[in-house]
Design a protein around this motif. Structure first.
Motif, PDB file in Angstrom:
ATOM      1  N   VAL A  88      77.127  40.079  19.883  1.00 34.19           N
ATOM      2  CA  VAL A  88      76.205  38.957  19.654  1.00 34.19           C
ATOM      3  C   VAL A  88      76.105  38.662  18.163  1.00 34.19           C
ATOM      4  O   VAL A  88      76.090  37.505  17.744  1.00 34.19           O
ATOM      5  CB  VAL A  88      74.807  39.283  20.236  1.00 34.19           C
ATOM      6  CG1 VAL A  88      73.832  38.144  19.947  1.00 34.19           C
ATOM      7  CG2 VAL A  88      74.899  39.545  21.727  1.00 34.19           C
ATOM      8  N   VAL A  89      76.036  39.728  17.365  1.00 33.58           N
ATOM      9  CA  VAL A  89      75.976  39.566  15.913  1.00 33.58           C
ATOM     10  C   VAL A  89      77.235  38.873  15.409  1.00 33.58           C
ATOM     11  O   VAL A  89      77.175  37.970  14.555  1.00 33.58           O
ATOM     12  CB  VAL A  89      75.802  40.933  15.218  1.00 33.58           C
ATOM     13  CG1 VAL A  89      75.889  40.778  13.697  1.00 33.58           C
ATOM     14  CG2 VAL A  89      74.476  41.570  15.606  1.00 33.58           C
ATOM     15  N   LEU A  90      78.387  39.263  15.948  1.00 31.68           N
ATOM     16  CA  LEU A  90      79.658  38.665  15.547  1.00 31.68           C
ATOM     17  C   LEU A  90      79.676  37.173  15.851  1.00 31.68           C
ATOM     18  O   LEU A  90      80.062  36.348  15.006  1.00 31.68           O
ATOM     19  CB  LEU A  90      80.807  39.361  16.272  1.00 31.68           C
ATOM     20  CG  LEU A  90      82.221  38.868  15.941  1.00 31.68           C
ATOM     21  CD1 LEU A  90      82.531  39.071  14.465  1.00 31.68           C
ATOM     22  CD2 LEU A  90      83.251  39.613  16.808  1.00 31.68           C
ATOM     23  N   GLY A 150      73.925  54.587   9.665  1.00 27.89           N
ATOM     24  CA  GLY A 150      74.171  55.521   8.571  1.00 27.89           C
ATOM     25  C   GLY A 150      75.645  55.631   8.225  1.00 27.89           C
ATOM     26  O   GLY A 150      76.060  56.565   7.541  1.00 27.89           O
ATOM     27  N   GLY A 151      76.453  54.682   8.699  1.00 26.98           N
ATOM     28  CA  GLY A 151      77.857  54.646   8.321  1.00 26.98           C
ATOM     29  C   GLY A 151      78.740  55.658   9.020  1.00 26.98           C
ATOM     30  O   GLY A 151      79.798  56.020   8.504  1.00 26.98           O
ATOM     31  N   VAL A 152      78.323  56.123  10.202  1.00 26.91           N
ATOM     32  CA  VAL A 152      79.149  57.075  10.955  1.00 26.91           C
ATOM     33  C   VAL A 152      79.405  56.524  12.357  1.00 26.91           C
ATOM     34  O   VAL A 152      78.872  55.485  12.736  1.00 26.91           O
ATOM     35  CB  VAL A 152      78.460  58.461  11.047  1.00 26.91           C
ATOM     36  CG1 VAL A 152      78.336  59.080   9.666  1.00 26.91           C
ATOM     37  CG2 VAL A 152      77.089  58.354  11.700  1.00 26.91           C
ATOM     38  N   VAL A 180      79.129  46.042   8.319  1.00 28.61           N
ATOM     39  CA  VAL A 180      78.042  46.269   7.356  1.00 28.61           C
ATOM     40  C   VAL A 180      76.715  46.437   8.088  1.00 28.61           C
ATOM     41  O   VAL A 180      75.921  47.333   7.785  1.00 28.61           O
ATOM     42  CB  VAL A 180      77.954  45.096   6.353  1.00 28.61           C
ATOM     43  CG1 VAL A 180      76.679  45.198   5.517  1.00 28.61           C
ATOM     44  CG2 VAL A 180      79.168  45.084   5.448  1.00 28.61           C
ATOM     45  N   VAL A 181      76.474  45.574   9.076  1.00 25.89           N
ATOM     46  CA  VAL A 181      75.236  45.653   9.861  1.00 25.89           C
ATOM     47  C   VAL A 181      75.176  46.972  10.626  1.00 25.89           C
ATOM     48  O   VAL A 181      74.133  47.640  10.662  1.00 25.89           O
ATOM     49  CB  VAL A 181      75.142  44.458  10.836  1.00 25.89           C
ATOM     50  CG1 VAL A 181      73.926  44.616  11.748  1.00 25.89           C
ATOM     51  CG2 VAL A 181      75.069  43.149  10.061  1.00 25.89           C
ATOM     52  N   VAL A 223      71.513  50.382  20.545  1.00 27.20           N
ATOM     53  CA  VAL A 223      71.195  48.944  20.503  1.00 27.20           C
ATOM     54  C   VAL A 223      72.071  48.233  19.476  1.00 27.20           C
ATOM     55  O   VAL A 223      72.580  47.133  19.727  1.00 27.20           O
ATOM     56  CB  VAL A 223      69.702  48.730  20.172  1.00 27.20           C
ATOM     57  CG1 VAL A 223      69.427  47.262  19.845  1.00 27.20           C
ATOM     58  CG2 VAL A 223      68.839  49.171  21.342  1.00 27.20           C
ATOM     59  N   ALA A 224      72.269  48.867  18.322  1.00 26.75           N
ATOM     60  CA  ALA A 224      73.081  48.256  17.265  1.00 26.75           C
ATOM     61  C   ALA A 224      74.513  48.029  17.736  1.00 26.75           C
ATOM     62  O   ALA A 224      75.081  46.942  17.540  1.00 26.75           O
ATOM     63  CB  ALA A 224      73.065  49.143  16.018  1.00 26.75           C
TER      64      ALA A 224
END
Length: 226
Positions: A70-72, A134-136, A127-128, A63-64
């Motif tokens: 959309v976030v952008l 978890g940054g991967v 960042v989001v 989902v992220a």
């Protein structure tokens, strides 16, 4: 990230004094959170819990990544609006600073300025995504991999690092903080031996900006105690 870096450096003996400003280090006890080590081991041994956990993790990650366009778009649209920053900052600060902010545009402009940097929007989306995955990478996140610093980022490990460091700790928090409640810092101060806490009345989430003179007085008094 700044809190994590300070805790790690203090634990290694490189820092004598640490000042935390409205720290977002959730100080709930492991027992209250139901996250004791033995509880985690029991969940890991349960096949159904492991399966459900893996599914939830994969769903969150997919989902992220799917929502990133959309976030952008939303980030580009919102941050260019002065009212967005005024309203957002207005909810973060105390009543006195809120009234001042409505007549002083330089405050909101200071937060808008970074959006003039090329690539800031893509960086914000990363960042989001990092917070959700978890940054991967997508594939590794679905398989359960996390950032090498994920363990150090856990609140209980940050608190433990500060406790073991023997560094002096000052916590400064506004009484009217609506983002990180002041009660969290009160609990945090109880968990770190010798920690001092200064609660600034009528101040919100940004004591150093809302009441800079009072903030500097508190820090100076703390430093002078050594």
């Amino acid at each position: 990230a700044a809190v994590v870096a300070a805790a790690i450096a203090a634990a290694e003996g490189d820092i004598d004094d640490v000042v935390l400003v409205a720290p977002a280090v959730i100080a709930a006890s492991a027992r209250a959170a139901g996250d004791l080590p033995e509880t985690r081991k029991e969940r890991e041994k349960n096949p159904l819990s492991s399966l459900l956990g893996a599914f939830a993790r994969a769903f969150r990650v997919v989902v992220a990544f799917a929502a990133s366009p959309v976030v952008l778009f939303a980030v580009r649209k919102l941050v260019r609006s002065a009212s967005f920053w005024r309203d957002g900052l207005g909810k973060a600060v105390g009543a006195a600073a809120r009234a001042r902010m409505r007549t002083d545009a330089t405050w909101a402009d200071g937060y808008r300025r970074p959006s003039a940097v090329t690539g800031w929007d893509a960086g914000m989306v990363r960042v989001v995504l990092a917070a959700a995955t978890g940054g991967v990478s997508l594939a590794r996140a679905i398989l359960g991999a996390t950032s090498p610093t994920a363990e150090a980022d856990k609140p209980e490990n940050i608190i433990e690092a500060l406790r073991l460091s023997k560094a002096r700790v000052l916590i400064v928090h506004g009484s009217d903080d609506m983002i990180v409640p002041v009660g969290n810092s009160r609990r945090l101060a109880e968990l770190i031996p010798g920690a001092e806490m200064v609660e600034m009345p009528g101040v919100g989430h940004m004591p150093h900006e809302e009441a800079p003179e009072a903030f500097l007085d508190a820090v100076a008094a703390f430093v002078d105690e050594r």
